[in-house]
Design a protein around this motif. Structure first.
Motif, PDB file in Angstrom:
ATOM      1  N   LYS A 183      -3.929  12.450  -7.442  1.00 41.12           N
ATOM      2  CA  LYS A 183      -4.956  12.114  -6.460  1.00 41.12           C
ATOM      3  C   LYS A 183      -4.328  11.484  -5.218  1.00 41.12           C
ATOM      4  O   LYS A 183      -4.752  11.742  -4.098  1.00 41.12           O
ATOM      5  CB  LYS A 183      -5.983  11.163  -7.083  1.00 41.12           C
ATOM      6  CG  LYS A 183      -6.877  11.866  -8.081  1.00 41.12           C
ATOM      7  CD  LYS A 183      -8.112  11.063  -8.394  1.00 41.12           C
ATOM      8  CE  LYS A 183      -7.831   9.963  -9.368  1.00 41.12           C
ATOM      9  NZ  LYS A 183      -9.025   9.197  -9.712  1.00 41.12           N
ATOM     10  N   VAL A 219       4.394   6.237   5.056  1.00 45.99           N
ATOM     11  CA  VAL A 219       4.651   6.310   6.489  1.00 45.99           C
ATOM     12  C   VAL A 219       6.032   5.742   6.797  1.00 45.99           C
ATOM     13  O   VAL A 219       6.765   6.265   7.630  1.00 45.99           O
ATOM     14  CB  VAL A 219       3.545   5.569   7.270  1.00 45.99           C
ATOM     15  CG1 VAL A 219       3.795   5.656   8.743  1.00 45.99           C
ATOM     16  CG2 VAL A 219       2.203   6.161   6.953  1.00 45.99           C
ATOM     17  N   PHE A 220       6.380   4.663   6.069  1.00 46.54           N
ATOM     18  CA  PHE A 220       7.708   4.092   6.262  1.00 46.54           C
ATOM     19  C   PHE A 220       8.778   5.119   5.901  1.00 46.54           C
ATOM     20  O   PHE A 220       9.726   5.334   6.657  1.00 46.54           O
ATOM     21  CB  PHE A 220       7.867   2.842   5.409  1.00 46.54           C
ATOM     22  CG  PHE A 220       9.234   2.228   5.491  1.00 46.54           C
ATOM     23  CD1 PHE A 220       9.563   1.406   6.550  1.00 46.54           C
ATOM     24  CD2 PHE A 220      10.197   2.489   4.532  1.00 46.54           C
ATOM     25  CE1 PHE A 220      10.819   0.851   6.650  1.00 46.54           C
ATOM     26  CE2 PHE A 220      11.463   1.940   4.624  1.00 46.54           C
ATOM     27  CZ  PHE A 220      11.772   1.121   5.688  1.00 46.54           C
ATOM     28  N   THR A 248      -3.028  13.256  -1.954  1.00 49.37           N
ATOM     29  CA  THR A 248      -3.851  13.581  -0.781  1.00 49.37           C
ATOM     30  C   THR A 248      -3.404  12.805   0.450  1.00 49.37           C
ATOM     31  O   THR A 248      -3.738  13.180   1.564  1.00 49.37           O
ATOM     32  CB  THR A 248      -5.326  13.237  -1.027  1.00 49.37           C
ATOM     33  OG1 THR A 248      -5.390  11.962  -1.649  1.00 49.37           O
ATOM     34  CG2 THR A 248      -5.991  14.262  -1.894  1.00 49.37           C
ATOM     35  N   LEU A 249      -2.662  11.700   0.233  1.00 52.16           N
ATOM     36  CA  LEU A 249      -2.206  10.926   1.393  1.00 52.16           C
ATOM     37  C   LEU A 249      -1.193  11.712   2.203  1.00 52.16           C
ATOM     38  O   LEU A 249      -0.786  11.279   3.282  1.00 52.16           O
ATOM     39  CB  LEU A 249      -1.587   9.599   0.943  1.00 52.16           C
ATOM     40  CG  LEU A 249      -2.568   8.644   0.266  1.00 52.16           C
ATOM     41  CD1 LEU A 249      -1.960   7.275   0.125  1.00 52.16           C
ATOM     42  CD2 LEU A 249      -3.835   8.539   1.073  1.00 52.16           C
ATOM     43  N   VAL A 288      -1.751  13.934   3.985  1.00 55.27           N
ATOM     44  CA  VAL A 288      -2.343  14.226   5.285  1.00 55.27           C
ATOM     45  C   VAL A 288      -1.793  13.285   6.360  1.00 55.27           C
ATOM     46  O   VAL A 288      -1.677  13.665   7.531  1.00 55.27           O
ATOM     47  CB  VAL A 288      -3.885  14.148   5.181  1.00 55.27           C
ATOM     48  CG1 VAL A 288      -4.358  12.742   4.936  1.00 55.27           C
ATOM     49  CG2 VAL A 288      -4.534  14.714   6.412  1.00 55.27           C
ATOM     50  N   ALA A 289      -1.384  12.072   5.969  1.00 55.34           N
ATOM     51  CA  ALA A 289      -0.893  11.112   6.962  1.00 55.34           C
ATOM     52  C   ALA A 289       0.491  11.484   7.463  1.00 55.34           C
ATOM     53  O   ALA A 289       0.887  11.035   8.543  1.00 55.34           O
ATOM     54  CB  ALA A 289      -0.863   9.705   6.365  1.00 55.34           C
ATOM     55  N   PHE A 321      -5.797  18.820   0.517  1.00 58.94           N
ATOM     56  CA  PHE A 321      -6.694  18.040   1.364  1.00 58.94           C
ATOM     57  C   PHE A 321      -6.384  18.245   2.836  1.00 58.94           C
ATOM     58  O   PHE A 321      -7.281  18.377   3.669  1.00 58.94           O
ATOM     59  CB  PHE A 321      -6.582  16.561   0.997  1.00 58.94           C
ATOM     60  CG  PHE A 321      -7.492  15.685   1.792  1.00 58.94           C
ATOM     61  CD1 PHE A 321      -8.846  15.653   1.508  1.00 58.94           C
ATOM     62  CD2 PHE A 321      -7.010  14.923   2.843  1.00 58.94           C
ATOM     63  CE1 PHE A 321      -9.701  14.871   2.240  1.00 58.94           C
ATOM     64  CE2 PHE A 321      -7.861  14.138   3.580  1.00 58.94           C
ATOM     65  CZ  PHE A 321      -9.205  14.103   3.283  1.00 58.94           C
ATOM     66  N   TYR A 338       6.375   4.610  -5.941  1.00 56.61           N
ATOM     67  CA  TYR A 338       5.146   3.847  -6.138  1.00 56.61           C
ATOM     68  C   TYR A 338       4.636   3.999  -7.569  1.00 56.61           C
ATOM     69  O   TYR A 338       4.428   3.024  -8.286  1.00 56.61           O
ATOM     70  CB  TYR A 338       4.110   4.353  -5.144  1.00 56.61           C
ATOM     71  CG  TYR A 338       2.815   3.591  -5.118  1.00 56.61           C
ATOM     72  CD1 TYR A 338       2.713   2.375  -4.465  1.00 56.61           C
ATOM     73  CD2 TYR A 338       1.679   4.098  -5.726  1.00 56.61           C
ATOM     74  CE1 TYR A 338       1.529   1.688  -4.425  1.00 56.61           C
ATOM     75  CE2 TYR A 338       0.480   3.413  -5.685  1.00 56.61           C
ATOM     76  CZ  TYR A 338       0.416   2.210  -5.026  1.00 56.61           C
ATOM     77  OH  TYR A 338      -0.765   1.534  -4.988  1.00 56.61           O
ATOM     78  N   PRO A 343       0.822  -1.212   0.000  1.00 55.14           N
ATOM     79  CA  PRO A 343       0.000   0.000   0.000  1.00 55.14           C
ATOM     80  C   PRO A 343       0.858   1.265   0.000  1.00 55.14           C
ATOM     81  O   PRO A 343       1.878   1.324   0.686  1.00 55.14           O
ATOM     82  CB  PRO A 343      -0.788  -0.103   1.298  1.00 55.14           C
ATOM     83  CG  PRO A 343      -0.715  -1.518   1.702  1.00 55.14           C
ATOM     84  CD  PRO A 343       0.566  -2.057   1.165  1.00 55.14           C
ATOM     85  N   GLY A 381      -8.847  19.842   5.471  1.00 56.62           N
ATOM     86  CA  GLY A 381      -9.220  19.090   6.668  1.00 56.62           C
ATOM     87  C   GLY A 381      -9.059  19.924   7.926  1.00 56.62           C
ATOM     88  O   GLY A 381      -9.913  19.908   8.815  1.00 56.62           O
ATOM     89  N   ILE A 403     -12.951  20.573  -2.162  1.00 55.13           N
ATOM     90  CA  ILE A 403     -11.932  19.559  -2.494  1.00 55.13           C
ATOM     91  C   ILE A 403     -12.350  18.791  -3.737  1.00 55.13           C
ATOM     92  O   ILE A 403     -11.573  18.611  -4.682  1.00 55.13           O
ATOM     93  CB  ILE A 403     -11.758  18.547  -1.347  1.00 55.13           C
ATOM     94  CG1 ILE A 403     -11.513  19.242  -0.026  1.00 55.13           C
ATOM     95  CG2 ILE A 403     -10.632  17.596  -1.639  1.00 55.13           C
ATOM     96  CD1 ILE A 403     -11.495  18.251   1.109  1.00 55.13           C
ATOM     97  N   LEU A 452       0.197   4.061   1.323  1.00 53.67           N
ATOM     98  CA  LEU A 452       0.225   4.728   2.623  1.00 53.67           C
ATOM     99  C   LEU A 452       1.313   4.132   3.516  1.00 53.67           C
ATOM    100  O   LEU A 452       2.030   4.852   4.209  1.00 53.67           O
ATOM    101  CB  LEU A 452      -1.151   4.607   3.295  1.00 53.67           C
ATOM    102  CG  LEU A 452      -1.305   5.415   4.552  1.00 53.67           C
ATOM    103  CD1 LEU A 452      -1.105   6.880   4.276  1.00 53.67           C
ATOM    104  CD2 LEU A 452      -2.660   5.190   5.181  1.00 53.67           C
ATOM    105  N   VAL A 453       1.443   2.787   3.477  1.00 53.70           N
ATOM    106  CA  VAL A 453       2.484   2.131   4.276  1.00 53.70           C
ATOM    107  C   VAL A 453       3.858   2.622   3.823  1.00 53.70           C
ATOM    108  O   VAL A 453       4.733   2.926   4.631  1.00 53.70           O
ATOM    109  CB  VAL A 453       2.369   0.600   4.154  1.00 53.70           C
ATOM    110  CG1 VAL A 453       3.494  -0.084   4.897  1.00 53.70           C
ATOM    111  CG2 VAL A 453       1.034   0.129   4.659  1.00 53.70           C
TER     112      VAL A 453
END
Lengths: 505, 408
Positions: free
Chosen positions: B347, B141-142, B350-351, B353-354, B361, B287, B135, B365, B381, B137-138
């Motif tokens: 698109k 974050v990693f 937008t991640l 935000v994490a 976004f 990615y 993913p 938020g 948005i 997101l993973v």
């Protein structure tokens, strides 16, 4: 001697030589750019592997076994953990059964699959080890059964096992239990009634259909059961009811309309009522009591959302695909608007909208909890993409197929369900599986709207003072876990493609 | 005499009637559901006195944004609208660089996937198969928590290239990579820059003129000059001449080299990137690069071997085979999915935000959390991202028309 010289003039064609050195020389060292490429690749390999291995030897891997349970299941209550294991035993059984029925040759993958539970049992301790061996045992039992039934409807049973595995999975995790008293009951009963009626029609229709009808009926029942949302009671009863109706209707298929209808209803309702009054409530109070969705977490939550997402977005996506190709302008326009709108915005905005807007859009007494809202968002999102993929498959079906079906006297619905969709869906299996993989990966986004999926749990583990500084270990583990699932799915789809002969006809 | 009877009974069996009737019913159901939801929403919002109203855009935002593009002003007193604009430009910035780098990575890896060299092919395959099954997101974050913010501190042992310690205790380097992000030597506009900008415009004009001229030449003579390359050459030539002229007339170059220097815990000079931006960019690039690699590979493999053999048989050298036979056919396959990958990258940004990068976004938020204006924020948005998609699909339609194989 003349013939001899003549023979010598015709030299045999040069044979390809397969010496190791020759291969290395030909592919790795010559011409010059291959040599450069080899050097660059080797350097890259060295530059990546050396620090990685050095880090891996000194990493604090103990963070993983210490937090394994919470990473896998989050806050799921410990007394009911066996239910999570039960889903794995069931999975073992279903996989074993499928193997027994369909895999006839010796396959290397078999040994990999057998090795997984053994390996996991070897590295775990105590009851967990027994549980993993249970998975192996279930697989072996399933395999033996599958082999025995191989020539007697084994294939059909296998398909049905897979179709019903997913509702069973959801049911085991969620358990039985009544929704809280209150106005929600009104909706509950309405949904249930609608479900019965839908299941009824499916059953009666399936009785008339030939074998693809069985699969369709099963899929439709699973899909319809899904609409009950959090009320898994309906899910289970709906399944039983549909099965009974379907069986009953088959037997009385030669009777005329109303008569068949009455018999089906009678056949379906009596056992359903018995079930509700005598079996359901005791179950809910003992070992299968309800686990509220705010206790779902960890990888389990990711898988649950994926399963829900696939189950509901699939029928919905097929409907939207058909709608987009419909000749009715209103329906076509509606489908196009929906699909293009959803595909035009990022997934996270849909999730955000589901979290924020659903409580506003619905009356206050119909409150939906966070997990279900996230699932609805996932379903809405996935359905649009599913629709486009299915549409691709539909467009590939030549017109002659429709015309032939009409010429045989099939109605439009029958043509669609029995002739067109089976072919169209078979053609898009790889794409659909790709989308399911995407769905699984996307479930991690629920962590942004505050759910405790595996990433959310990982964050809470990392904020524990004992485990500060172990981000790499934890996130790498999570990544590998997703990799295994995704890769496994794409491998299975490739095998399925081969079995169904996609692209070979 | 034939008399037509119209009754409900016959109407119910008339397909033409049923089609219209069914659509009306469907429309009514949709409208009823919509109305039901709208009434619920209206009631709920009225209760909270949050009826849709865009005036919150002009009230003070009052929150801090970590990175603001240099050409925008943003402070604690700025309005929500300005905050959103900052967010929008941050999104565009990360998407722009992401698209460029992801294309580079994708083309390299995708080409490596079809090379005869087994080692390069193996590496590329491992890269693609790993990245595509994890993913995003993973991955993000990693990168952020596992790599960028645990890099050595500036005061400890940051990663540097060309470090030089000054007599006053500060030090400078061409590139500094620490837990505070990255700083790199960069050209900084001097007083001569405005004059040079005119030259750049001139260079652009020259490039366009060369491009159009060569296109006309190509159409008239049937030859195929390397139009884009010549246009680029014209641009560079004019730009270089301009550089010399401006340097001579103004006594200084339009850009001066600004090298980052470190004073205790602060980096100054050069161009600086926050760890959030770096993590987001590298995650998106790796990615999307894997997906683009697959697109490129599919495109290259879609050109049948016979085409290349035929080109060889006609005596075309390797470069011409690639330019006239392989690329035009491969591009036809590559461009549509490539554009959708670009859109996906935008698109997926937008991640951010994490990991706390202030993209559109993320900013929206924050505004939602502060003002509670759900509908308005969601509309803004979605409107922005929908218009991105629409622009892209408009481009795609144009391109598809342009490259469509001309049939008889």
């Amino acid at each position: 001697m003349a013939p001899q010289t003549q023979r010598d003039e015709y030299l045999p064609p040069p044979t390809e030589r397969f010496s190791l050195l020759g291969v290395i020389w030909k592919n790795l060292l010559t011409p010059w750019y291959n040599f450069v490429l080899t050097v660059v690749s080797l350097w890259l390999l060295y530059a990546i592997l050396k620090p990685t291995i050095r880090w891996a030897l000194h990493a604090r891997w103990e963070v993983l076994p210490a937090n394994m349970r919470i990473l896998m299941t989050g806050p799921y209550p410990g007394e009911f953990l066996w239910r999570v294991w039960a889903t794995l035993w069931l999975l073992g059984f279903v996989v074993g059964f499928s193997w027994g029925v369909w895999v006839r040759r010796r396959e290397r993958v078999t040994w990999v699959l057998v090795a997984i539970p053994i390996l996991l049992a070897a590295v775990s301790q105590g009851t967990v080890r027994l549980y993993w061996l249970g998975v192996l045992l279930a697989a072996l039992i399933g395999w033996a059964l599958g082999r025995r039934l191989r020539d007697r409807k084994g294939g059909l049973i296998g398909v049905l096992l897979w179709v019903f595995y997913f509702p069973a999975f959801v049911l085991l995790i969620r358990g039985f239990g009544l929704p809280e008293e209150g106005p929600a009951w009104k909706y509950h009963i309405a949904v249930q009634l609608a479900l019965y009626v839908a299941a009824l029609f499916v059953g009666v229709w399936a009785a008339k259909a030939s074998w693809p009808g069985w699969i369709w009926a099963a899929l439709a029942v699973v899909g319809l059961m899904g609409w009950a949302g959090p009320w898994s009671r309906t899910l289970f009863i709906g399944g039983v009811v549909a099965w009974l109706i379907w069986n009953g209707a088959r037997r009385y298929a030669h009777l005329e309309g109303m008569k068949r209808f009455t018999i089906s209803v009678g056949l379906a309702y009596i056992p359903a009522l018995i079930f509700i009054f005598f079996a359901y409530e005791p179950l809910a109070q003992t070992w299968l009591s309800k686990v509220n969705s705010n206790y779902w977490g960890g990888l389990l939550l990711n898988l649950l959302i994926t399963v829900f997402g696939i189950m509901f977005s699939f029928p919905l996506g097929v409907l939207f695909a058909l709608g987009r190709r419909s000749s009715l302008p209103v329906i076509r326009l509606f489908s196009i608007l929906y699909i293009e709108f959803i595909r035009g915005v990022p997934f996270i905005t849909i999730l955000f909208m589901a979290q924020v807007m659903f409580p506003i859009l619905l009356p206050p007494e119909m409150s939906i909890d966070r997990v279900v809202r996230a699932i609805l968002g996932v379903v809405m999102f996935a359905a649009a993409y599913m629709a486009e993929n299915v549409r691709g498959g539909l467009q590939a079906i030549p017109k002659g197929q429709y015309e032939a079906a009409y010429a045989l006297g099939l109605t439009a619905t029958q043509t669609m369900l029995l002739i067109i969709l089976p072919q169209a869906l078979r053609n898009v299996i790889p794409v659909l599986v790709g989308q399911f993989i995407g769905l699984l990966k996307d479930t991690t986004l629920v962590t942004i709207v505050g759910l405790l999926d595996i990433l959310g749990v990982a964050q809470s583990v990392l904020s524990n003072p004992d485990w500060i500084g172990t981000q790499r270990e934890v996130y790498l583990f999570v990544a590998l876990l997703f990799w295994v699932f995704s890769y496994g799915m794409s491998y299975a789809s490739r095998r399925l493609e081969q079995a169904l002969g996609v692209g070979q006809r | 005499m034939f008399q037509r009877q119209i009754s409900w009974r016959t109407l119910w069996r008339d397909e033409r009637f049923l089609r219209v009737f069914g659509q009306i019913v469907f429309l009514l159901v949709v409208l009823a559901v919509g109305r039901y939801l709208y009434i619920n929403m209206y009631r709920a919002l009225e209760q909270r006195s949050l009826l849709p109203d865009f005036s919150f855009l002009n009230t003070t935002a009052g929150f801090h944004i970590g990175e603001v593009p240099s050409f925008l002003e943003y402070s604690g007193e700025s309005t929500n609208k300005e905050a959103l604009i900052v967010g929008l430009f941050n999104t565009l910035r990360v998407s722009f660089w992401g698209i460029i780098f992801a294309t580079i990575v994708g083309v390299i890896v995708g080409t490596a996937r079809v090379l005869p060299n087994p080692l390069a092919r193996f590496l590329a395959t491992v890269y693609v198969e790993f990245l595509r099954n994890v993913p995003l997101l993973v991955l993000l974050v990693f990168w952020y928590r596992g790599v960028f913010i645990v890099l050595p501190k500036l005061t400890e042992n940051p990663i540097v290239i060309g470090r030089k310690v000054n007599p006053d205790g500060t030090w400078q380097a061409w590139l500094v990579l620490s837990n505070r992000g990255m700083a790199m030597a960069w050209g900084e506009p001097t007083e001569a820059w405005p004059a040079y900008r005119l030259w750049l415009v001139l260079a652009l004009v020259a490039a366009v003129v060369v491009y159009i001229g060569l296109s006309i030449y190509a159409r008239r003579t049937g030859r195929a000059p390397l139009t884009l390359l010549w246009a680029l050459g014209a641009f560079l030539a004019v730009a270089a001449v301009g550089w010399g002229v401006v340097t001579l007339t103004h006594g200084q170059a339009p850009l001066s080299l600004s090298v980052p220097y470190v004073k205790r815990r602060l980096v100054k000079g050069g161009i600086r990137f926050t760890p959030e931006f770096l993590a987001l960019l590298s995650g998106l690039v790796l990615y999307t690069g894997a997906y683009i690699a697959e697109v490129v590979r599919a495109g290259l493999q879609s050109v049948s071997k016979g085409q290349i053999e035929a080109a060889r048989a006609l005596g075309l050298p390797t470069f011409q085979t690639l330019r006239f036979v392989v690329f035009p056919q491969a591009l036809r396959v590559i461009v549509p999915p490539l554009t959708s990958q670009y859109l996906n990258l935008t698109k997926n940004s937008t991640l951010a935000v994490a990991i706390g990068y202030p993209d559109l976004f993320n900013v929206a938020g924050t505004i939602f959390n502060q003002t509670g204006r759900s509908i308005e924020v969601i509309l803004i948005i979605m409107g922005v991202y929908l218009s991105f998609s629409l622009i892209t699909s408009a481009f795609m339609n144009w391109y598809n028309r342009k490259i469509r194989i001309v049939e008889r």
